[in-house]
Motif scaffolding. Structure first.
Motif, PDB file in Angstrom:
ATOM      1  N   MET A 117      11.610  14.922   7.664  1.00 41.94           N
ATOM      2  CA  MET A 117      10.472  15.096   6.757  1.00 41.94           C
ATOM      3  C   MET A 117       9.910  16.505   6.920  1.00 41.94           C
ATOM      4  O   MET A 117       9.767  17.014   8.018  1.00 41.94           O
ATOM      5  N   VAL A 118       9.623  17.136   5.773  1.00 39.38           N
ATOM      6  CA  VAL A 118       9.101  18.502   5.757  1.00 39.38           C
ATOM      7  C   VAL A 118       7.697  18.494   5.170  1.00 39.38           C
ATOM      8  O   VAL A 118       7.448  17.832   4.167  1.00 39.38           O
ATOM      9  N   GLU A 119       6.779  19.221   5.792  1.00 34.71           N
ATOM     10  CA  GLU A 119       5.427  19.339   5.247  1.00 34.71           C
ATOM     11  C   GLU A 119       5.334  20.570   4.362  1.00 34.71           C
ATOM     12  O   GLU A 119       5.612  21.690   4.810  1.00 34.71           O
ATOM     13  N   LEU A 120       4.932  20.364   3.118  1.00 32.26           N
ATOM     14  CA  LEU A 120       4.666  21.482   2.213  1.00 32.26           C
ATOM     15  C   LEU A 120       3.163  21.569   2.004  1.00 32.26           C
ATOM     16  O   LEU A 120       2.527  20.573   1.622  1.00 32.26           O
ATOM     17  N   ILE A 121       2.612  22.749   2.248  1.00 36.13           N
ATOM     18  CA  ILE A 121       1.159  22.926   2.150  1.00 36.13           C
ATOM     19  C   ILE A 121       0.810  23.321   0.720  1.00 36.13           C
ATOM     20  O   ILE A 121       1.353  24.285   0.169  1.00 36.13           O
ATOM     21  N   LEU A 122      -0.102  22.556   0.131  1.00 39.54           N
ATOM     22  CA  LEU A 122      -0.505  22.800  -1.250  1.00 39.54           C
ATOM     23  C   LEU A 122      -1.535  23.912  -1.339  1.00 39.54           C
ATOM     24  O   LEU A 122      -2.472  23.980  -0.528  1.00 39.54           O
ATOM     25  N   ASN A 123      -1.369  24.764  -2.318  1.00 37.16           N
ATOM     26  CA  ASN A 123      -2.407  25.710  -2.694  1.00 37.16           C
ATOM     27  C   ASN A 123      -3.638  24.888  -3.105  1.00 37.16           C
ATOM     28  O   ASN A 123      -3.527  23.925  -3.865  1.00 37.16           O
ATOM     29  N   THR A 124      -4.790  25.264  -2.588  1.00 37.94           N
ATOM     30  CA  THR A 124      -6.010  24.468  -2.784  1.00 37.94           C
ATOM     31  C   THR A 124      -6.267  24.117  -4.251  1.00 37.94           C
ATOM     32  O   THR A 124      -6.671  23.006  -4.577  1.00 37.94           O
ATOM     33  N   LYS A 125      -5.985  25.069  -5.146  1.00 35.55           N
ATOM     34  CA  LYS A 125      -6.334  24.820  -6.548  1.00 35.55           C
ATOM     35  C   LYS A 125      -5.437  23.762  -7.211  1.00 35.55           C
ATOM     36  O   LYS A 125      -5.729  23.302  -8.315  1.00 35.55           O
ATOM     37  N   PHE A 126      -4.344  23.352  -6.527  1.00 34.39           N
ATOM     38  CA  PHE A 126      -3.457  22.330  -7.101  1.00 34.39           C
ATOM     39  C   PHE A 126      -3.676  20.933  -6.507  1.00 34.39           C
ATOM     40  O   PHE A 126      -3.085  19.960  -6.974  1.00 34.39           O
ATOM     41  N   ILE A 127      -4.513  20.842  -5.468  1.00 36.89           N
ATOM     42  CA  ILE A 127      -4.653  19.563  -4.751  1.00 36.89           C
ATOM     43  C   ILE A 127      -5.157  18.456  -5.675  1.00 36.89           C
ATOM     44  O   ILE A 127      -4.610  17.342  -5.703  1.00 36.89           O
ATOM     45  N   ARG A 128      -6.176  18.751  -6.467  1.00 40.33           N
ATOM     46  CA  ARG A 128      -6.739  17.735  -7.365  1.00 40.33           C
ATOM     47  C   ARG A 128      -5.668  17.195  -8.325  1.00 40.33           C
ATOM     48  O   ARG A 128      -5.606  16.011  -8.614  1.00 40.33           O
ATOM     49  N   GLN A 129      -4.815  18.091  -8.807  1.00 38.89           N
ATOM     50  CA  GLN A 129      -3.754  17.707  -9.746  1.00 38.89           C
ATOM     51  C   GLN A 129      -2.838  16.646  -9.115  1.00 38.89           C
ATOM     52  O   GLN A 129      -2.501  15.633  -9.748  1.00 38.89           O
ATOM     53  N   TYR A 130      -2.464  16.853  -7.856  1.00 39.79           N
ATOM     54  CA  TYR A 130      -1.579  15.882  -7.185  1.00 39.79           C
ATOM     55  C   TYR A 130      -2.322  14.614  -6.798  1.00 39.79           C
ATOM     56  O   TYR A 130      -1.746  13.516  -6.819  1.00 39.79           O
ATOM     57  N   GLN A 131      -3.589  14.729  -6.492  1.00 43.82           N
ATOM     58  CA  GLN A 131      -4.397  13.519  -6.243  1.00 43.82           C
ATOM     59  C   GLN A 131      -4.487  12.666  -7.504  1.00 43.82           C
ATOM     60  O   GLN A 131      -4.612  11.445  -7.436  1.00 43.82           O
ATOM     61  N   ASN A 132      -4.394  13.323  -8.657  1.00 43.08           N
ATOM     62  CA  ASN A 132      -4.395  12.606  -9.944  1.00 43.08           C
ATOM     63  C   ASN A 132      -2.993  12.176 -10.381  1.00 43.08           C
ATOM     64  O   ASN A 132      -2.762  11.857 -11.538  1.00 43.08           O
ATOM     65  N   LYS A 133      -2.036  12.217  -9.424  1.00 47.01           N
ATOM     66  CA  LYS A 133      -0.679  11.685  -9.616  1.00 47.01           C
ATOM     67  C   LYS A 133       0.209  12.509 -10.551  1.00 47.01           C
ATOM     68  O   LYS A 133       0.982  11.974 -11.332  1.00 47.01           O
ATOM     69  N   PHE A 134       0.096  13.817 -10.420  1.00 51.97           N
ATOM     70  CA  PHE A 134       1.035  14.704 -11.117  1.00 51.97           C
ATOM     71  C   PHE A 134       2.380  14.604 -10.403  1.00 51.97           C
ATOM     72  O   PHE A 134       2.450  14.691  -9.183  1.00 51.97           O
ATOM     73  N   PRO A 135       3.517  14.408 -11.144  1.00 50.00           N
ATOM     74  CA  PRO A 135       4.778  14.070 -10.468  1.00 50.00           C
ATOM     75  C   PRO A 135       5.671  15.236 -10.061  1.00 50.00           C
ATOM     76  O   PRO A 135       6.492  15.092  -9.147  1.00 50.00           O
ATOM     77  N   LEU A 136       5.558  16.403 -10.722  1.00 56.30           N
ATOM     78  CA  LEU A 136       6.480  17.502 -10.459  1.00 56.30           C
ATOM     79  C   LEU A 136       5.983  18.380  -9.311  1.00 56.30           C
ATOM     80  O   LEU A 136       4.820  18.780  -9.297  1.00 56.30           O
ATOM     81  N   ILE A 137       6.857  18.668  -8.352  1.00 57.97           N
ATOM     82  CA  ILE A 137       6.486  19.570  -7.258  1.00 57.97           C
ATOM     83  C   ILE A 137       6.744  20.998  -7.747  1.00 57.97           C
ATOM     84  O   ILE A 137       7.872  21.483  -7.759  1.00 57.97           O
ATOM     85  N   ARG A 138       5.673  21.637  -8.196  1.00 61.40           N
ATOM     86  CA  ARG A 138       5.791  22.957  -8.823  1.00 61.40           C
ATOM     87  C   ARG A 138       5.894  24.050  -7.755  1.00 61.40           C
ATOM     88  O   ARG A 138       5.207  24.001  -6.735  1.00 61.40           O
ATOM     89  N   LYS A 139       6.733  25.032  -8.028  1.00 62.26           N
ATOM     90  CA  LYS A 139       6.935  26.120  -7.057  1.00 62.26           C
ATOM     91  C   LYS A 139       5.624  26.833  -6.754  1.00 62.26           C
ATOM     92  O   LYS A 139       5.318  27.153  -5.603  1.00 62.26           O
ATOM     93  N   GLU A 140       4.840  27.085  -7.799  1.00 61.26           N
ATOM     94  CA  GLU A 140       3.613  27.878  -7.599  1.00 61.26           C
ATOM     95  C   GLU A 140       2.522  27.093  -6.863  1.00 61.26           C
ATOM     96  O   GLU A 140       1.513  27.670  -6.438  1.00 61.26           O
ATOM     97  N   ALA A 141       2.713  25.776  -6.706  1.00 59.36           N
ATOM     98  CA  ALA A 141       1.708  24.958  -6.008  1.00 59.36           C
ATOM     99  C   ALA A 141       1.900  24.972  -4.494  1.00 59.36           C
ATOM    100  O   ALA A 141       1.038  24.503  -3.754  1.00 59.36           O
ATOM    101  N   ILE A 142       3.027  25.507  -4.024  1.00 59.03           N
ATOM    102  CA  ILE A 142       3.401  25.403  -2.605  1.00 59.03           C
ATOM    103  C   ILE A 142       3.215  26.742  -1.894  1.00 59.03           C
ATOM    104  O   ILE A 142       3.689  27.786  -2.357  1.00 59.03           O
ATOM    105  N   LEU A 143       2.541  26.711  -0.738  1.00 56.46           N
ATOM    106  CA  LEU A 143       2.278  27.938   0.028  1.00 56.46           C
ATOM    107  C   LEU A 143       3.426  28.301   0.966  1.00 56.46           C
ATOM    108  O   LEU A 143       3.563  29.465   1.349  1.00 56.46           O
ATOM    109  N   ASN A 144       4.239  27.326   1.384  1.00 54.35           N
ATOM    110  CA  ASN A 144       5.284  27.597   2.395  1.00 54.35           C
ATOM    111  C   ASN A 144       6.662  27.076   1.970  1.00 54.35           C
ATOM    112  O   ASN A 144       7.300  26.302   2.688  1.00 54.35           O
ATOM    113  N   GLY A 158      11.202  19.728  -6.889  1.00 56.15           N
ATOM    114  CA  GLY A 158      11.498  18.318  -6.645  1.00 56.15           C
ATOM    115  C   GLY A 158      10.443  17.450  -7.306  1.00 56.15           C
ATOM    116  O   GLY A 158       9.679  17.925  -8.163  1.00 56.15           O
ATOM    117  N   TRP A 159      10.427  16.194  -6.905  1.00 56.38           N
ATOM    118  CA  TRP A 159       9.530  15.228  -7.554  1.00 56.38           C
ATOM    119  C   TRP A 159       8.799  14.376  -6.532  1.00 56.38           C
ATOM    120  O   TRP A 159       9.356  14.030  -5.484  1.00 56.38           O
TER     121      TRP A 159
END
Length: 394
Positions: free
Chosen positions: A1-28, A62-63
């Motif tokens: 398992m790998v931890e990907l750290i979300l850019n703060t401005k995208f966290i709400r989007q994923y909490q609202n069940k957005f399915p696509l793991i967007r490149k620009e949302a990931i810090l590492n 990814g998803w």
């Protein structure tokens, strides 16, 4: 398992069940190493947000698969998702006029990158990344537990050079005899599950084919551009069109279209079938003063021939203008696109631009998007990619 750290401005989007793991949302993103590995999306304090898999598609890294940290991604997970999807399609399994449809539609059914289609007892799995393909055994084991099948086939659509991986598509069961003749709203279509990326029919246009046959084709001369295997032409001919004309650049489109006409009892010699560039055909038809009562426009999102490239966002207004030159007054244009990058309102603007630049008025009679079996994800608007406008030239 790998931890990907979300850019703060995208966290709400994923909490609202957005399915696509967007490149620009990931810090590492540099921590990702092998497609298929399980990902935890976390905030800056390493608090869990969502769980998914790493699988590169043109859409992202990814998803998301679940928002439950303790849910395991195993055969049981895939079985539950697939069984839920199949249960939602029961009306299709019980329809005596239709025996081909989509039973699992990617992120709409909870697993982005994976679709499964049903062809009268045969199943075709489409894998859209190496990441999801790494779960092949779990997916097939899950399928075996919930369906009876004649055979399972697969399409691997994730080669890095953008080409289809053309090897034996058969997975297991009893190999089919092809063409397999399937039914859609009482129409017959020949499909090949063992012959490269395409099967011979795009199932997402089912509702549009039906309405062409039942409502618009009677007595009309119908031009079907980018006609592929002629499915819209078959629908028009069965709807008592006076004649159909099919145009496609691919050499085998002619033999495939003849086959589709023949299995429906239509005399293909009474229809016109051209193997040529659609834009060259427009010039030819204009020169010969040919006019059509109905024109079907369903181009690929992006296409390149020796002479030109076509991109929906840039070139659709020009396509409308070319079409209007050979469309009768009060003629109907079926304008379609499967481009996911813009919505129906933007598509309407492209169609409107084509009419305005031609100085023509029009009326939108109907609009269509994906049929019921192509379940979409409300949080991810691009999942509802199909846009079809039935437009009358006034």
């Amino acid at each position: 398992m790998v931890e990907l750290i979300l850019n703060t401005k995208f966290i709400r989007q994923y909490q609202n069940k957005f399915p696509l793991i967007r490149k620009e949302a990931i810090l590492n993103p540099e921590v990702l190493s092998e497609e298929g590995e399980i990902i935890h999306l976390v905030d800056a304090n390493h608090q869990f947000v969502a769980k998914g898999y790493y699988g590169e598609q043109n859409k992202g890294l990814g998803w998301v698969l679940t928002y439950n940290e303790s849910e395991k991604i195993d055969t049981s997970f895939f079985k539950n998702r697939i069984l839920t999807a199949i249960n939602k399609r029961q009306p299709f399994f019980n329809d005596k006029y239709t025996n081909t449809f989509r039973i699992f539609n990617g992120e709409g059914d909870g697993i982005g990158g994976l679709t499964i289609e049903y062809f009268d007892g045969y199943y075709v799995i489409n894998w859209y990344s190496e990441g999801i393909y790494s779960y092949k055994q779990q997916v097939i084991s899950a399928l075996e537990e919930v369906i009876d099948y004649k055979a399972i086939y697969e399409k691997k659509r994730f080669d890095t050079k953008g080409k289809y991986i053309d090897d034996d598509d058969f997975v297991q069961g009893t190999r089919g005899e092809f063409p397999l003749i399937v039914k859609e709203n009482g129409m017959n279509f020949a499909v090949y599950l063992n012959d490269g990326a395409m099967t011979g029919i795009f199932l997402d246009q089912r509702d549009v084919r039906r309405v062409i046959r039942d409502k618009y084709a009677r007595g009309k001369h119908v031009l079907n551009t980018f006609s592929y295997t002629g499915a819209f032409s078959v629908a028009a001919a069965l709807g008592r069109a006076s004649k159909t004309t099919s145009v496609d650049l691919a050499k085998r489109s002619k033999s495939k279209t003849i086959e589709q006409f023949s299995i429906n009892g239509i005399d293909f010699e009474q229809q016109d079938i051209y193997v040529m560039d659609v834009f060259d055909y427009f010039k030819y038809a204009k020169r010969k003063e040919k006019k059509f009562d109905m024109v079907v426009l369903d181009p690929p999102s992006f296409a390149r021939s020796k002479k030109r490239t076509f991109s929906t966002a840039k070139d659709y207004p020009g396509l409308i203008k070319d079409t209007l030159d050979i469309t009768e007054k009060n003629g109907v244009i079926v304008a379609s696109t499967n481009t996911a990058s813009f919505d129906m309102n933007q598509f309407k603007k492209l169609v409107d631009k084509g009419f305005k630049e031609s100085g023509e008025k029009y009326q939108i009679l109907e609009e269509y998007s994906l049929p019921q079996d192509f379940k979409t994800n409300k949080q991810y608007k691009q999942s509802n990619y199909l846009k079809v406008l039935i437009v009358k030239k006034l």
